[in-house]
Design a protein around this motif. Structure first.
Motif, PDB file in Angstrom:
ATOM      1  N   THR A 108       0.917  -1.205  -0.019  1.00 45.65           N
ATOM      2  CA  THR A 108      -0.053   0.092   0.074  1.00 45.65           C
ATOM      3  C   THR A 108       0.985   1.016   0.104  1.00 45.65           C
ATOM      4  OG1 THR A 108      -1.669  -1.204   1.155  1.00 45.65           O
ATOM      5  CG2 THR A 108      -1.777   1.210   1.130  1.00 45.65           C
ATOM      6  N   LEU A 109       1.907   1.123   0.848  1.00 44.10           N
ATOM      7  CA  LEU A 109       2.936   2.478   0.815  1.00 44.10           C
ATOM      8  C   LEU A 109       3.534   2.757  -0.591  1.00 44.10           C
ATOM      9  CD1 LEU A 109       4.469   4.539   2.532  1.00 44.10           C
ATOM     10  CD2 LEU A 109       6.333   2.679   2.812  1.00 44.10           C
ATOM     11  N   VAL A 110       3.969   1.663  -0.930  1.00 44.57           N
ATOM     12  CA  VAL A 110       4.402   1.652  -2.392  1.00 44.57           C
ATOM     13  C   VAL A 110       3.589   2.156  -3.350  1.00 44.57           C
ATOM     14  CG1 VAL A 110       5.902   0.545  -4.376  1.00 44.57           C
ATOM     15  CG2 VAL A 110       6.216   0.034  -2.150  1.00 44.57           C
ATOM     16  N   VAL A 111       2.319   1.838  -3.550  1.00 48.12           N
ATOM     17  CA  VAL A 111       1.442   2.219  -4.491  1.00 48.12           C
ATOM     18  C   VAL A 111       1.026   3.700  -4.166  1.00 48.12           C
ATOM     19  CG1 VAL A 111      -1.094   1.837  -5.217  1.00 48.12           C
ATOM     20  CG2 VAL A 111       0.460  -0.238  -5.007  1.00 48.12           C
ATOM     21  N   LEU A 112       0.879   4.068  -3.046  1.00 44.12           N
ATOM     22  CA  LEU A 112       0.470   5.434  -2.596  1.00 44.12           C
ATOM     23  C   LEU A 112       1.469   6.419  -2.867  1.00 44.12           C
ATOM     24  CD1 LEU A 112      -1.505   4.863   0.929  1.00 44.12           C
ATOM     25  CD2 LEU A 112      -2.139   5.493  -1.324  1.00 44.12           C
ATOM     26  N   TRP A 113       2.793   6.068  -2.890  1.00 41.83           N
ATOM     27  CA  TRP A 113       3.909   6.916  -3.350  1.00 41.83           C
ATOM     28  C   TRP A 113       4.098   7.117  -4.751  1.00 41.83           C
ATOM     29  CZ3 TRP A 113       8.289   4.308   0.252  1.00 41.83           C
ATOM     30  CH2 TRP A 113       8.531   5.223   1.394  1.00 41.83           C
ATOM     31  N   PHE A 114       3.530   5.898  -5.618  1.00 39.94           N
ATOM     32  CA  PHE A 114       3.890   6.068  -6.827  1.00 39.94           C
ATOM     33  C   PHE A 114       2.601   7.058  -7.500  1.00 39.94           C
ATOM     34  CE2 PHE A 114       6.485   2.347  -7.077  1.00 39.94           C
ATOM     35  CZ  PHE A 114       7.621   2.851  -7.943  1.00 39.94           C
ATOM     36  N   THR A 115       1.398   6.784  -6.760  1.00 38.63           N
ATOM     37  CA  THR A 115       0.381   7.323  -7.474  1.00 38.63           C
ATOM     38  C   THR A 115      -0.034   8.756  -6.910  1.00 38.63           C
ATOM     39  OG1 THR A 115      -1.200   6.247  -5.989  1.00 38.63           O
ATOM     40  CG2 THR A 115      -0.618   5.227  -7.878  1.00 38.63           C
ATOM     41  N   ARG A 116       0.818   9.287  -5.973  1.00 37.79           N
ATOM     42  CA  ARG A 116       0.193  10.569  -5.383  1.00 37.79           C
ATOM     43  C   ARG A 116       0.446  11.730  -6.108  1.00 37.79           C
ATOM     44  NH1 ARG A 116       3.129  14.744  -3.303  1.00 37.79           N
ATOM     45  NH2 ARG A 116       5.080  13.791  -3.856  1.00 37.79           N
ATOM     46  N   GLU A 117       1.553  11.997  -7.020  1.00 42.08           N
ATOM     47  CA  GLU A 117       1.730  12.893  -7.824  1.00 42.08           C
ATOM     48  C   GLU A 117       2.711  12.521  -8.891  1.00 42.08           C
ATOM     49  OE1 GLU A 117       1.751  17.711  -7.118  1.00 42.08           O
ATOM     50  OE2 GLU A 117       3.309  16.468  -6.255  1.00 42.08           O
ATOM     51  N   PRO A 118       2.181  11.531 -10.016  1.00 46.96           N
ATOM     52  CA  PRO A 118       3.424  10.849 -10.719  1.00 46.96           C
ATOM     53  C   PRO A 118       3.731  11.816 -11.805  1.00 46.96           C
ATOM     54  CG  PRO A 118       0.975  10.187 -11.322  1.00 46.96           C
ATOM     55  CD  PRO A 118       0.917  10.989  -9.836  1.00 46.96           C
ATOM     56  N   GLY A 119       2.910  12.883 -12.211  1.00 47.13           N
ATOM     57  CA  GLY A 119       3.399  13.777 -13.200  1.00 47.13           C
ATOM     58  C   GLY A 119       2.769  13.708 -14.279  1.00 47.13           C
ATOM     59  N   PHE A 120       2.602  12.459 -15.073  1.00 46.18           N
ATOM     60  CA  PHE A 120       2.310  12.288 -16.301  1.00 46.18           C
ATOM     61  C   PHE A 120       0.654  12.021 -16.517  1.00 46.18           C
ATOM     62  CE2 PHE A 120       4.220   8.514 -14.515  1.00 46.18           C
ATOM     63  CZ  PHE A 120       3.303   7.429 -14.775  1.00 46.18           C
ATOM     64  N   PHE A 121      -0.034  11.900 -15.113  1.00 43.96           N
ATOM     65  CA  PHE A 121      -1.419  11.804 -14.872  1.00 43.96           C
ATOM     66  C   PHE A 121      -1.713  12.545 -13.422  1.00 43.96           C
ATOM     67  CE2 PHE A 121      -0.223   7.803 -13.559  1.00 43.96           C
ATOM     68  CZ  PHE A 121      -1.095   7.691 -12.325  1.00 43.96           C
ATOM     69  N   LEU A 122      -2.947  12.967 -13.297  1.00 45.14           N
ATOM     70  CA  LEU A 122      -3.337  13.342 -12.185  1.00 45.14           C
ATOM     71  C   LEU A 122      -3.298  12.408 -11.158  1.00 45.14           C
ATOM     72  CD1 LEU A 122      -6.035  16.000 -13.135  1.00 45.14           C
ATOM     73  CD2 LEU A 122      -3.819  16.582 -12.091  1.00 45.14           C
TER      74      LEU A 122
ATOM     75  N   TRP B  92      -3.586  10.804  -6.871  1.00 40.53           N
ATOM     76  CA  TRP B  92      -4.756  11.120  -5.835  1.00 40.53           C
ATOM     77  C   TRP B  92      -4.208  12.442  -5.098  1.00 40.53           C
ATOM     78  CZ3 TRP B  92      -2.746  11.228  -0.808  1.00 40.53           C
ATOM     79  CH2 TRP B  92      -1.464  10.857  -0.712  1.00 40.53           C
ATOM     80  N   GLY B  93      -3.139  12.613  -4.907  1.00 40.98           N
ATOM     81  CA  GLY B  93      -2.795  13.795  -4.135  1.00 40.98           C
ATOM     82  C   GLY B  93      -3.347  15.144  -4.799  1.00 40.98           C
ATOM     83  N   ASN B  94      -3.199  15.353  -6.111  1.00 42.07           N
ATOM     84  CA  ASN B  94      -3.917  16.487  -6.939  1.00 42.07           C
ATOM     85  C   ASN B  94      -5.192  16.314  -6.869  1.00 42.07           C
ATOM     86  OD1 ASN B  94      -1.418  15.217  -8.696  1.00 42.07           O
ATOM     87  ND2 ASN B  94      -1.002  17.156  -8.514  1.00 42.07           N
TER      88      ASN B  94
ATOM     89  N   PHE C 203      -6.467  16.380  -2.390  1.00 40.88           N
ATOM     90  CA  PHE C 203      -5.678  17.562  -1.404  1.00 40.88           C
ATOM     91  C   PHE C 203      -4.824  18.466  -2.294  1.00 40.88           C
ATOM     92  CE2 PHE C 203      -5.471  13.289   0.360  1.00 40.88           C
ATOM     93  CZ  PHE C 203      -6.539  13.426   1.551  1.00 40.88           C
ATOM     94  N   PRO C 204      -5.613  19.052  -3.230  1.00 46.33           N
ATOM     95  CA  PRO C 204      -4.878  20.045  -3.938  1.00 46.33           C
ATOM     96  C   PRO C 204      -4.462  21.471  -3.150  1.00 46.33           C
ATOM     97  CG  PRO C 204      -7.210  20.054  -4.982  1.00 46.33           C
ATOM     98  CD  PRO C 204      -6.949  18.965  -3.559  1.00 46.33           C
ATOM     99  N   ASP C 205      -3.729  22.114  -3.716  1.00 47.75           N
ATOM    100  CA  ASP C 205      -3.711  23.566  -3.197  1.00 47.75           C
ATOM    101  C   ASP C 205      -4.171  24.659  -4.169  1.00 47.75           C
ATOM    102  OD1 ASP C 205      -1.636  23.545  -5.165  1.00 47.75           O
ATOM    103  OD2 ASP C 205       0.148  23.614  -3.776  1.00 47.75           O
ATOM    104  N   GLU C 206      -3.770  25.932  -3.978  1.00 47.02           N
ATOM    105  CA  GLU C 206      -4.128  26.870  -5.024  1.00 47.02           C
ATOM    106  C   GLU C 206      -3.960  26.797  -6.431  1.00 47.02           C
ATOM    107  OE1 GLU C 206      -2.790  27.561  -2.220  1.00 47.02           O
ATOM    108  OE2 GLU C 206      -4.160  28.696  -0.970  1.00 47.02           O
ATOM    109  N   GLU C 207      -2.646  26.098  -6.526  1.00 47.54           N
ATOM    110  CA  GLU C 207      -2.098  25.939  -7.806  1.00 47.54           C
ATOM    111  C   GLU C 207      -2.454  24.306  -8.385  1.00 47.54           C
ATOM    112  OE1 GLU C 207       1.923  26.601  -7.720  1.00 47.54           O
ATOM    113  OE2 GLU C 207       1.567  28.862  -7.190  1.00 47.54           O
ATOM    114  N   GLY C 208      -3.249  23.707  -7.662  1.00 52.99           N
ATOM    115  CA  GLY C 208      -3.603  22.235  -8.201  1.00 52.99           C
ATOM    116  C   GLY C 208      -2.503  21.196  -7.720  1.00 52.99           C
ATOM    117  N   ASP C 209      -1.589  21.403  -6.942  1.00 52.14           N
ATOM    118  CA  ASP C 209      -0.430  20.674  -6.764  1.00 52.14           C
ATOM    119  C   ASP C 209      -0.800  20.004  -5.384  1.00 52.14           C
ATOM    120  OD1 ASP C 209       1.280  21.155  -8.814  1.00 52.14           O
ATOM    121  OD2 ASP C 209       2.003  23.030  -7.448  1.00 52.14           O
ATOM    122  N   SER C 210      -0.225  18.686  -5.222  1.00 49.13           N
ATOM    123  CA  SER C 210      -0.677  17.957  -3.910  1.00 49.13           C
ATOM    124  C   SER C 210      -0.170  18.647  -2.742  1.00 49.13           C
ATOM    125  CB  SER C 210      -0.052  16.615  -4.022  1.00 49.13           C
ATOM    126  OG  SER C 210      -0.268  15.679  -2.875  1.00 49.13           O
ATOM    127  N   MET C 211      -0.903  18.751  -1.636  1.00 46.02           N
ATOM    128  CA  MET C 211      -0.668  19.341  -0.431  1.00 46.02           C
ATOM    129  C   MET C 211       0.183  18.243   0.575  1.00 46.02           C
ATOM    130  SD  MET C 211      -3.409  22.010   0.938  1.00 46.02           S
ATOM    131  CE  MET C 211      -2.478  23.060   1.963  1.00 46.02           C
TER     132      MET C 211
END
Length: 588
Positions: A334-348, A350-352, A355-363
């Motif tokens: 679970t930890l590894v999957v959450l790390w990979f999918t938090r903010e991968p860059g080539f798709f949105l 779960w962090g984006n 839990f997005p900030d004003e610019e849409g980045d993961s908080m």
């Protein structure tokens, strides 16, 4: 006279601690500027780290004292650097690693993979290297090596004698697998180093072959532990030093170095370096007879079968997976999957989305995920929920303990590394605040005429040589701020020189004192310093070439190294962006 020299040598560390600050005093006295004060602090810390006159973590605390006294930074600003996001990621990642080690899950993984790969000489080397590298990606290099070396020695004992019924019985009770804590490791080492001689004497040439194979097996474990650590952001401390330095020096970088981006860059590098290392160790210790290396022949197959039986027996001894092992496995995945999918860059990720900030980045950061899973380890019971009798109080019911408890964490958590990381971040921030980074960058502008690949190659060679004698954490801590200033001065993407520096700091292959895995393998006997230096020298060259290949190929699309980033812009680099804009503007 001899007694006087012996006394001075005995007190050499005390003398260094008192003399080095005094000898360096002319710098801040003759040049009373903040840049000189900061340079004094950095040089003093570098010398203490190189000589280890004080513990590394104690030296890392110097900025808390020196920076406020020299007017570089307020004490409150300095102290904040010691508990940044990268430090928390380090602690959270180690919580999961400690749980894996505590429930012996790493041993089950190791034995299972060895059973799949087989025990023919060349495949055995490859199997131990793959297992060690994989485990080193997630748990400490030292713990991985300490577990794998006794297993390797037990297998070698069976390979180096003819299998009989008696041997098979002895294999079932082989003590070399029983891993003890560090306090009893010396006794374990004595047991593992015993030579088992067959009833009939073997030819001298065969004994030499066995010795060379034993040396190759030992070295493959410690080398794979160092190589495997580079693949993940939490695999070895220099990787986290890089992330922390980038976030500290370039706050607007948009989290460019995260778990997913680092893995995409470093994992292929690790695989290539691991396979080339396997080929080199096979040629060096087994020779060019690949038919023999892969165990074709009646006698070799019989011995391989006996060694296979040792691994199979020990794997059966572990029994079925317990509830605790299954729970830790699920949380680890679970930890590894959450790390990979938090903010991968080539798709949105779960962090984006969540839990997005004003610019849409993961908080939420990678540290958030690591601490979240770490807290769960303290909440989940280690057995199927139920009540059992308390052995100390028969009349009282007792719940099963949690997967992790604070006593275990406190014993196995390297708190000194947390302070060492913080000291590095404080050092980098002080260089920026005092203006030393800007001054150094201006002095390095003549390097603008040197081709970038040549700069990266020189950095790799310099750091690889330096890390043989100094802690890899101290090496990256000292070099990264300088390289960041260099990159800004010559309008080069900072990561183009900082990434090779970080990877090269893990190329400590030549000396037993270079890294703890080397020291553990050397302590088991059968190796000379010349053996390790001979194998490690070419391996260092191979590592430098692989890193140079990586930084000039697949790292470009991952980190956008083709252009100077806006987040690296400062007052002295405004011309970089202007030049880049002019270069991209089409002519009228």
């Amino acid at each position: 006279m001899a007694t006087c020299w012996q006394g001075l040598w005995a007190y050499r560390l005390y003398l260094l601690v008192f003399l080095l600050p005094v000898l360096l005093l002319p710098l801040p006295i003759l040049v009373p500027t903040k840049e000189a004060y900061c340079a004094y602090s950095i040089i003093l810390m570098a010398l203490f780290w190189c000589t280890e006159a004080l513990p590394l973590a104690v030296t890392a605390l110097f900025p808390i004292v020196l920076y406020p006294m020299m007017g570089i930074m307020d004490a409150s600003e300095v102290c904040v650097e010691y508990f940044k996001d990268s430090n928390i990621l380090f602690v959270g990642g180690l919580l999961v690693a400690i749980a894996v080690e505590h429930w012996n899950l790493h041993k089950r993984i190791a034995l299972r993979v060895l059973l799949i790969i087989g025990v023919r000489p060349a495949l055995l080397l490859l199997g131990f290297m793959l297992v060690t590298a994989f485990l080193s990606m997630w748990i400490s290099n030292t713990a991985t090596t300490a577990m794998m070396v006794p297993i390797a020695h037990a297998v070698l004992q069976q390979l180096h004698k003819m299998p009989t019924g008696k041997d098979v019985e002895e294999a079932c009770d082989n003590p070399a697998f029983e891993l003890q804590e560090a306090s009893s490791q010396k006794e374990e080492t004595k047991c593992d180093n015993r030579q088992v001689h067959p009833a009939s004497p073997e030819p001298t040439g065969q004994r030499q072959e066995q010795l060379r194979f034993s040396q190759g097996m030992s070295l493959c474990v410690c080398y794979a532990a160092s190589i495997g650590g580079i693949a993940t952001l939490t695999g070895t401390t220099p990787n986290l030093v890089l992330q922390g330095q980038v976030n500290s020096l370039f706050p607007q970088n948009g989290n460019v170095v995260n778990f997913a981006s680092w893995f995409g860059f470093a994992f292929p590098t690790m695989i290539i370096l691991l396979l080339l290392s396997w080929l080199w160790l096979q040629i060096l210790f087994l020779g060019f007879n690949f038919r023999k290396n892969f165990g074709f022949g009646g006698q070799a197959q019989e011995r391989a079968q006996a060694a296979f039986h040792v691994i199979q027996t020990e794997h059966k001894r572990l029994g079925p997976m317990s509830f605790a092992e299954k729970a830790v496995s699920v949380l680890f995945v679970t930890l590894v999957v959450l790390w990979f999918t938090r903010e991968p860059g080539f798709f949105l990720g779960w962090g984006n989305l969540a839990f997005p900030d004003e610019e849409g980045d993961s908080m939420a950061s990678d540290a958030t995920v690591a601490i979240f899973i770490g807290i769960i380890l303290f909440l989940v019971p280690s057995d199927i929920p139920g009540l059992t009798q308390d052995p100390e109080n028969p009349g009282r019911l007792k719940a099963p303990p949690a997967l992790l408890n604070w006593k275990t964490v406190n014993e196995k958590m390297p708190w000194n590394i947390v302070l060492l990381l913080g000291g590095g971040f404080a050092l980098a921030k002080g260089s920026e605040k005092s203006g030393l980074s800007e001054w150094l960058g201006n002095k390095l502008t003549p390097l603008e005429n040197v081709p970038p690949p040549a700069v990266a190659l020189i950095v790799c060679l310099l750091v690889a040589a330096f890390t043989e004698c100094t802690s890899n954490v101290a090496t990256t801590t000292l070099f990264l701020p300088i390289l960041a200033s260099l990159a800004q001065a010559i309008c080069l993407h900072p990561l183009y020189v900082m990434l090779p520096c970080t990877l090269a700091s893990s190329l400590a292959f030549m000396l037993p004192v270079a890294t703890p895995p080397n020291a553990i393998v050397f302590s088991f006997g059968g190796l000379k310093v010349s053996d390790m230096a001979r194998a490690g020298f070419l391996l260092n060259i191979i590592g430098v070439l692989v890193i140079t290949l990586a930084i000039n190929s697949w790292s470009y699309p991952i980190f956008h190294l083709h252009s100077f980033p806006t987040w690296a812009d400062s007052n002295n680099t405004a011309g970089c962006l202007a030049t880049q804009a002019n270069a991209t503007t089409p002519a009228p």
